[in-house]
Design a protein around this motif. Structure first.
Motif, PDB file in Angstrom:
ATOM      1  N   ILE A  64      -3.689   2.219   4.376  1.00 44.92           N
ATOM      2  CA  ILE A  64      -2.287   2.767   4.541  1.00 44.92           C
ATOM      3  C   ILE A  64      -2.073   2.807   5.966  1.00 44.92           C
ATOM      4  O   ILE A  64      -2.931   3.505   6.750  1.00 44.92           O
ATOM      5  CB  ILE A  64      -1.766   4.003   3.712  1.00 44.92           C
ATOM      6  CG1 ILE A  64      -2.169   3.596   2.212  1.00 44.92           C
ATOM      7  CG2 ILE A  64      -0.503   4.256   3.733  1.00 44.92           C
ATOM      8  CD1 ILE A  64      -2.004   4.768   1.362  1.00 44.92           C
ATOM      9  N   CYS A  65      -0.970   2.406   6.602  1.00 40.88           N
ATOM     10  CA  CYS A  65      -0.593   2.418   8.129  1.00 40.88           C
ATOM     11  C   CYS A  65      -0.353   3.740   8.228  1.00 40.88           C
ATOM     12  O   CYS A  65      -0.143   4.551   7.210  1.00 40.88           O
ATOM     13  CB  CYS A  65       0.474   1.526   8.196  1.00 40.88           C
ATOM     14  SG  CYS A  65       1.964   2.058   7.569  1.00 40.88           S
ATOM     15  N   GLY A  66      -0.440   4.109   9.569  1.00 41.06           N
ATOM     16  CA  GLY A  66      -0.284   5.331  10.091  1.00 41.06           C
ATOM     17  C   GLY A  66       0.994   5.948   9.636  1.00 41.06           C
ATOM     18  O   GLY A  66       1.250   7.054   9.351  1.00 41.06           O
ATOM     19  N   HIS A  67       2.268   5.079   9.833  1.00 42.22           N
ATOM     20  CA  HIS A  67       3.439   5.527   9.697  1.00 42.22           C
ATOM     21  C   HIS A  67       3.618   6.253   8.121  1.00 42.22           C
ATOM     22  O   HIS A  67       4.262   7.101   7.952  1.00 42.22           O
ATOM     23  CB  HIS A  67       4.577   4.484   9.826  1.00 42.22           C
ATOM     24  CG  HIS A  67       6.060   4.970   9.627  1.00 42.22           C
ATOM     25  ND1 HIS A  67       6.650   5.008   8.781  1.00 42.22           N
ATOM     26  CD2 HIS A  67       6.773   5.545  10.688  1.00 42.22           C
ATOM     27  CE1 HIS A  67       7.980   5.274   8.847  1.00 42.22           C
ATOM     28  NE2 HIS A  67       7.868   5.877   9.929  1.00 42.22           N
ATOM     29  N   CYS A  68       2.978   5.313   7.145  1.00 43.41           N
ATOM     30  CA  CYS A  68       3.078   5.871   5.852  1.00 43.41           C
ATOM     31  C   CYS A  68       2.300   6.984   5.542  1.00 43.41           C
ATOM     32  O   CYS A  68       2.634   7.809   4.540  1.00 43.41           O
ATOM     33  CB  CYS A  68       2.677   4.490   4.869  1.00 43.41           C
ATOM     34  SG  CYS A  68       3.956   3.335   4.740  1.00 43.41           S
ATOM     35  N   LEU A  69       1.358   7.277   6.185  1.00 42.89           N
ATOM     36  CA  LEU A  69       0.464   8.243   5.994  1.00 42.89           C
ATOM     37  C   LEU A  69       1.255   9.574   6.518  1.00 42.89           C
ATOM     38  O   LEU A  69       1.171  10.779   6.106  1.00 42.89           O
ATOM     39  CB  LEU A  69      -0.873   8.282   6.725  1.00 42.89           C
ATOM     40  CG  LEU A  69      -2.121   7.209   6.239  1.00 42.89           C
ATOM     41  CD1 LEU A  69      -3.186   7.091   7.141  1.00 42.89           C
ATOM     42  CD2 LEU A  69      -2.425   7.866   4.875  1.00 42.89           C
ATOM     43  N   LYS A  70       1.888   9.384   7.732  1.00 45.64           N
ATOM     44  CA  LYS A  70       2.693  10.559   7.981  1.00 45.64           C
ATOM     45  C   LYS A  70       3.923  10.897   7.486  1.00 45.64           C
ATOM     46  O   LYS A  70       4.355  11.902   7.216  1.00 45.64           O
ATOM     47  CB  LYS A  70       2.800  10.193   9.654  1.00 45.64           C
ATOM     48  CG  LYS A  70       1.658  10.120  10.641  1.00 45.64           C
ATOM     49  CD  LYS A  70       2.306  10.052  12.087  1.00 45.64           C
ATOM     50  CE  LYS A  70       0.952   9.666  13.040  1.00 45.64           C
ATOM     51  NZ  LYS A  70       1.190   9.344  14.372  1.00 45.64           N
ATOM     52  N   GLN A  71       4.557   9.888   7.280  1.00 46.93           N
ATOM     53  CA  GLN A  71       6.017   9.945   6.397  1.00 46.93           C
ATOM     54  C   GLN A  71       5.914   8.876   5.200  1.00 46.93           C
ATOM     55  O   GLN A  71       6.409   7.847   5.537  1.00 46.93           O
ATOM     56  CB  GLN A  71       7.134   9.574   7.339  1.00 46.93           C
ATOM     57  CG  GLN A  71       7.235  10.548   8.544  1.00 46.93           C
ATOM     58  CD  GLN A  71       8.332  10.226   9.305  1.00 46.93           C
ATOM     59  OE1 GLN A  71       9.247   9.461   9.052  1.00 46.93           O
ATOM     60  NE2 GLN A  71       8.253  10.771  10.768  1.00 46.93           N
ATOM     61  N   PRO A  72       5.182   9.303   4.184  1.00 45.55           N
ATOM     62  CA  PRO A  72       5.559   8.419   2.870  1.00 45.55           C
ATOM     63  C   PRO A  72       6.672   8.082   2.618  1.00 45.55           C
ATOM     64  O   PRO A  72       7.321   8.800   2.667  1.00 45.55           O
ATOM     65  CB  PRO A  72       4.617   9.552   1.882  1.00 45.55           C
ATOM     66  CG  PRO A  72       3.677  10.350   2.687  1.00 45.55           C
ATOM     67  CD  PRO A  72       4.774  10.705   3.814  1.00 45.55           C
ATOM     68  N   PRO A  73       6.824   6.805   2.139  1.00 44.60           N
ATOM     69  CA  PRO A  73       8.304   6.214   1.997  1.00 44.60           C
ATOM     70  C   PRO A  73       8.575   6.810   0.578  1.00 44.60           C
ATOM     71  O   PRO A  73       7.736   6.788  -0.415  1.00 44.60           O
ATOM     72  CB  PRO A  73       8.084   4.803   2.073  1.00 44.60           C
ATOM     73  CG  PRO A  73       6.545   4.294   1.903  1.00 44.60           C
ATOM     74  CD  PRO A  73       5.854   5.799   2.466  1.00 44.60           C
ATOM     75  N   ALA A  74       9.769   6.639   0.189  1.00 41.97           N
ATOM     76  CA  ALA A  74      10.448   6.965  -1.357  1.00 41.97           C
ATOM     77  C   ALA A  74       9.999   5.753  -2.224  1.00 41.97           C
ATOM     78  O   ALA A  74       9.458   6.053  -3.264  1.00 41.97           O
ATOM     79  CB  ALA A  74      11.642   7.170  -1.063  1.00 41.97           C
ATOM     80  N   PHE A  75       9.650   4.299  -1.655  1.00 39.95           N
ATOM     81  CA  PHE A  75       9.363   3.449  -2.553  1.00 39.95           C
ATOM     82  C   PHE A  75       7.711   3.449  -2.433  1.00 39.95           C
ATOM     83  O   PHE A  75       7.308   3.913  -1.804  1.00 39.95           O
ATOM     84  CB  PHE A  75       9.660   2.348  -1.970  1.00 39.95           C
ATOM     85  CG  PHE A  75       9.580   1.735  -0.529  1.00 39.95           C
ATOM     86  CD1 PHE A  75       8.290   1.480  -0.286  1.00 39.95           C
ATOM     87  CD2 PHE A  75      10.663   1.833   0.231  1.00 39.95           C
ATOM     88  CE1 PHE A  75       8.117   1.183   1.221  1.00 39.95           C
ATOM     89  CE2 PHE A  75      10.435   1.566   1.724  1.00 39.95           C
ATOM     90  CZ  PHE A  75       9.231   1.533   2.103  1.00 39.95           C
ATOM     91  N   GLU A  76       7.583   3.174  -3.806  1.00 42.04           N
ATOM     92  CA  GLU A  76       5.677   3.130  -4.161  1.00 42.04           C
ATOM     93  C   GLU A  76       4.916   2.170  -3.432  1.00 42.04           C
ATOM     94  O   GLU A  76       4.131   2.358  -2.984  1.00 42.04           O
ATOM     95  CB  GLU A  76       5.654   3.004  -5.411  1.00 42.04           C
ATOM     96  CG  GLU A  76       4.433   3.471  -5.835  1.00 42.04           C
ATOM     97  CD  GLU A  76       3.841   4.698  -5.648  1.00 42.04           C
ATOM     98  OE1 GLU A  76       2.421   5.116  -5.499  1.00 42.04           O
ATOM     99  OE2 GLU A  76       4.752   5.818  -5.626  1.00 42.04           O
ATOM    100  N   GLN A  77       5.718   0.785  -3.581  1.00 40.76           N
ATOM    101  CA  GLN A  77       4.893  -0.432  -2.816  1.00 40.76           C
ATOM    102  C   GLN A  77       5.789  -1.484  -2.552  1.00 40.76           C
ATOM    103  O   GLN A  77       6.811  -1.562  -3.360  1.00 40.76           O
ATOM    104  CB  GLN A  77       3.931  -0.791  -3.958  1.00 40.76           C
ATOM    105  CG  GLN A  77       2.836  -1.735  -3.369  1.00 40.76           C
ATOM    106  CD  GLN A  77       1.666  -1.942  -4.199  1.00 40.76           C
ATOM    107  OE1 GLN A  77       1.828  -1.962  -5.553  1.00 40.76           O
ATOM    108  NE2 GLN A  77       0.390  -2.279  -3.823  1.00 40.76           N
TER     109      GLN A  77
END
Length: 248
Positions: A64-77
């Motif tokens: 998982i990219c760094g941005h998604c690790l820091k700020q997980p998006p509302a969408f799942e995938q």
């Protein structure tokens, strides 16, 4: 005297007309209007973030990219077939802005095949497909919503019902293509709403769009749906843009 037009000859020509590849114009016999060589040369999305589909270098595959690790998006995938590169970028632009609908139909069919492969491997099917909405003003200018057209084609191919009027764009926003992530998010504040009477509680939904860039639109819509009770929101799109130059 018979004044009716003679249709036998035109129909005969159409039935036996050889189909050609939309990219190289070579004669083909496949069901889709693309030859195998051109299909193989499309910029298929390789290793990417498991959450937002951002293209990643090979050593980072399956992560998982760094941005998604820091700020997980509302969408799942995010499920995207290609990186936004030539010739897919050109085909999408022609479909989106120049009414070249056969290009959009071709890309939708190929994306649908990728999604069917995922379903056959055990991926859960969403309950409904929802196209990203256009504002009334933008719809009048363009004459059609490319996301709604993609949603229509995918719905038929995947046998998943679509709901084109559940999501509303309540505020027109400037074109997003040339804007940074922060400005995009600011533009989209309170830009979307659910249609009156729409019930999404407990549903697994998939948003359909042409390209995912920063993910701001998908994030805003997914957050809206989750706040309304949706169980899960995914994103189906044709292409994913790479990380902008100089971005952290």
């Amino acid at each position: 005297m018979n004044c009716q037009p003679h249709w036998i000859r035109p129909v005969d020509i159409w039935l036996f007309n050889n189909q050609t590849c939309l990219l190289c114009d070579e004669a083909i016999e496949s069901a889709l209007p693309i030859c195998s060589a051109c299909e193989l040369e499309l910029p298929w999305l390789g290793e990417s973030c498991q959450r937002c589909a951002l293209p990643l270098p090979l050593p980072m595959s399956g992560l998982i990219c760094g941005h998604c690790l820091k700020q997980p998006p509302a969408f799942e995938q995010v499920h995207a077939a290609w990186a936004y590169d030539f010739p897919v970028d050109s085909l999408i632009v022609r479909f989106k802005h120049n009414s070249k609908w056969p290009y959009g139909r071709l890309l939708a069919e190929l994306l649908g095949q990728c999604l069917l492969d995922r379903f056959n491997c055990g991926q859960e099917r969403p309950d409904f497909l929802l196209p990203v909405p256009l504002s009334v003003q933008r719809l009048r200018q363009r004459g059609y919503n490319q996301a709604a057209m993609l949603c229509h084609w995918l719905s038929a191919q995947l046998s998943i019902p679509r709901c084109e009027h559940w999501l509303l764009r309540t505020r027109d926003t400037p074109a997003q293509q040339a804007l940074g992530a922060k400005i995009r998010k600011r533009n989209l504040l309170q830009a979307f709403a659910l249609a009156p009477g729409t019930q999404v509680k407990g549903l697994y939904l998939a948003l359909v769009d042409d390209v995912l860039t920063t993910g701001a639109t998908a994030e805003s819509l997914a957050r809206l749906l989750l706040n309304a009770g949706a169980r899960r929101v995914d994103v189906y799109c044709l292409a994913r843009t790479p990380k902008p130059e100089g971005a952290p």
